[in-house]
Write a protein that holds these residues in place. Structure first.
Motif, PDB file in Angstrom:
ATOM      1  N   PHE A 125      41.635  47.796  52.776  1.00 47.13           N
ATOM      2  CA  PHE A 125      41.445  47.844  51.333  1.00 47.13           C
ATOM      3  C   PHE A 125      40.239  48.658  50.917  1.00 47.13           C
ATOM      4  O   PHE A 125      39.962  48.796  49.744  1.00 47.13           O
ATOM      5  CB  PHE A 125      41.333  46.423  50.781  1.00 47.13           C
ATOM      6  CG  PHE A 125      42.527  45.586  51.119  1.00 47.13           C
ATOM      7  CD1 PHE A 125      43.772  45.877  50.578  1.00 47.13           C
ATOM      8  CD2 PHE A 125      42.422  44.540  52.020  1.00 47.13           C
ATOM      9  CE1 PHE A 125      44.883  45.125  50.904  1.00 47.13           C
ATOM     10  CE2 PHE A 125      43.528  43.779  52.349  1.00 47.13           C
ATOM     11  CZ  PHE A 125      44.754  44.069  51.791  1.00 47.13           C
ATOM     12  N   HIS A 126      39.527  49.203  51.883  1.00 43.55           N
ATOM     13  CA  HIS A 126      38.377  50.049  51.564  1.00 43.55           C
ATOM     14  C   HIS A 126      38.800  51.508  51.588  1.00 43.55           C
ATOM     15  O   HIS A 126      39.748  51.901  52.233  1.00 43.55           O
ATOM     16  CB  HIS A 126      37.242  49.810  52.565  1.00 43.55           C
ATOM     17  CG  HIS A 126      36.629  48.458  52.442  1.00 43.55           C
ATOM     18  ND1 HIS A 126      35.829  48.101  51.394  1.00 43.55           N
ATOM     19  CD2 HIS A 126      36.719  47.369  53.234  1.00 43.55           C
ATOM     20  CE1 HIS A 126      35.440  46.862  51.538  1.00 43.55           C
ATOM     21  NE2 HIS A 126      35.969  46.382  52.656  1.00 43.55           N
ATOM     22  N   ARG A 127      38.053  52.321  50.871  1.00 48.98           N
ATOM     23  CA  ARG A 127      38.346  53.737  50.718  1.00 48.98           C
ATOM     24  C   ARG A 127      37.431  54.549  51.632  1.00 48.98           C
ATOM     25  O   ARG A 127      36.236  54.307  51.688  1.00 48.98           O
ATOM     26  CB  ARG A 127      38.093  54.096  49.252  1.00 48.98           C
ATOM     27  CG  ARG A 127      38.512  55.457  48.835  1.00 48.98           C
ATOM     28  CD  ARG A 127      39.963  55.598  48.840  1.00 48.98           C
ATOM     29  NE  ARG A 127      40.513  55.631  47.511  1.00 48.98           N
ATOM     30  CZ  ARG A 127      41.727  56.035  47.283  1.00 48.98           C
ATOM     31  NH1 ARG A 127      42.493  56.420  48.263  1.00 48.98           N
ATOM     32  NH2 ARG A 127      42.207  56.046  46.081  1.00 48.98           N
ATOM     33  N   TYR A 128      38.003  55.509  52.349  1.00 47.97           N
ATOM     34  CA  TYR A 128      37.233  56.387  53.230  1.00 47.97           C
ATOM     35  C   TYR A 128      36.816  57.636  52.475  1.00 47.97           C
ATOM     36  O   TYR A 128      37.606  58.234  51.755  1.00 47.97           O
ATOM     37  CB  TYR A 128      38.062  56.793  54.456  1.00 47.97           C
ATOM     38  CG  TYR A 128      38.177  55.694  55.476  1.00 47.97           C
ATOM     39  CD1 TYR A 128      37.317  55.648  56.554  1.00 47.97           C
ATOM     40  CD2 TYR A 128      39.130  54.697  55.347  1.00 47.97           C
ATOM     41  CE1 TYR A 128      37.404  54.629  57.494  1.00 47.97           C
ATOM     42  CE2 TYR A 128      39.224  53.675  56.276  1.00 47.97           C
ATOM     43  CZ  TYR A 128      38.362  53.646  57.342  1.00 47.97           C
ATOM     44  OH  TYR A 128      38.443  52.638  58.260  1.00 47.97           O
ATOM     45  N   LEU A 129      35.560  58.038  52.668  1.00 50.68           N
ATOM     46  CA  LEU A 129      35.069  59.280  52.096  1.00 50.68           C
ATOM     47  C   LEU A 129      35.197  60.410  53.112  1.00 50.68           C
ATOM     48  O   LEU A 129      35.522  61.530  52.740  1.00 50.68           O
ATOM     49  CB  LEU A 129      33.621  59.144  51.651  1.00 50.68           C
ATOM     50  CG  LEU A 129      33.408  58.402  50.326  1.00 50.68           C
ATOM     51  CD1 LEU A 129      33.690  56.933  50.446  1.00 50.68           C
ATOM     52  CD2 LEU A 129      32.025  58.641  49.826  1.00 50.68           C
ATOM     53  N   ALA A 130      34.941  60.105  54.372  1.00 48.78           N
ATOM     54  CA  ALA A 130      35.048  61.114  55.433  1.00 48.78           C
ATOM     55  C   ALA A 130      35.033  60.423  56.793  1.00 48.78           C
ATOM     56  O   ALA A 130      34.511  59.323  56.929  1.00 48.78           O
ATOM     57  CB  ALA A 130      33.887  62.099  55.350  1.00 48.78           C
ATOM     58  N   CYS A 131      35.617  61.093  57.785  1.00 51.00           N
ATOM     59  CA  CYS A 131      35.607  60.618  59.171  1.00 51.00           C
ATOM     60  C   CYS A 131      35.291  61.790  60.087  1.00 51.00           C
ATOM     61  O   CYS A 131      35.717  62.904  59.834  1.00 51.00           O
ATOM     62  CB  CYS A 131      36.971  60.053  59.570  1.00 51.00           C
ATOM     63  SG  CYS A 131      37.323  58.447  58.889  1.00 51.00           S
TER      64      CYS A 131
END
Length: 167
Positions: free
Chosen positions: A32-38
């Motif tokens: 449920f969390h949003r990723y900004l970058a990996c």
């Protein structure tokens, strides 16, 4: 007396390290969390097609922000780590980090209200108590940005921020 002081210092250092590790380095994330970058950094004999295939499999389960849907960076070094055939380091910027920032801010506010340790910093040339207030405002703003990204993901749309246009 000197040996006792050394023992006390060792105990204090050990306790501090354990507390620091527990409260500031581990975060828990959910889908449920949003990723900004990996970022994936690999060392050793690894085939780039295997990396791409695994990223493609993961992509559908990770939710990236609207402005960075291709949020993957991959680094590959053919030299393996000593004693291992390969290694993988994964770094991710995720909205779950908001909770760690909030805990840090709350701890800071408790100390700052008591003016604890403030004199150590204000004795340095160029340091002023106002810088702490500015830093607290900056941290609160960062928490609000992470919260806005998280909120937009959970169904409440956030106004689209205009992007720079290259002319």
């Amino acid at each position: 007396m000197h040996a006792r002081a050394r023992t006390h210092t060792h105990t204090h250092t050990h306790t501090h390290a354990r507390t620091h590790t527990h409260t500031h380095t581990h975060t828990h994330t959910t889908p449920f969390h949003r990723y900004l970058a990996c970022a994936l950094i690999l060392r050793g004999k690894v085939d780039i097609s295997d990396i791409r295939r695994n990223i493609d499999r993961l992509r559908s389960s990770l939710h990236f922000v609207h402005w960075n849907q291709e949020g993957w960076k991959t680094g590959l070094c053919s030299v393996p780590p000593v004693g291992q055939p390969y290694s993988l380091l994964s770094l991710a910027n995720n909205t779950c980090f908001k909770h760690s920032l909030t805990n840090l801010r709350d701890s800071f506010v408790k100390l700052y209200k008591r003016k604890a340790h403030l004199h150590h910093y204000t004795q340095v040339d160029g340091m002023d108590a106002d810088l702490f207030t500015e830093s607290l405002e900056s941290l609160s703003s960062l928490i609000a940005e992470y919260d806005k990204l998280d909120t937009s993901f959970h169904g409440m749309p956030v106004a689209e921020v205009p992007r720079l246009k290259i002319l």
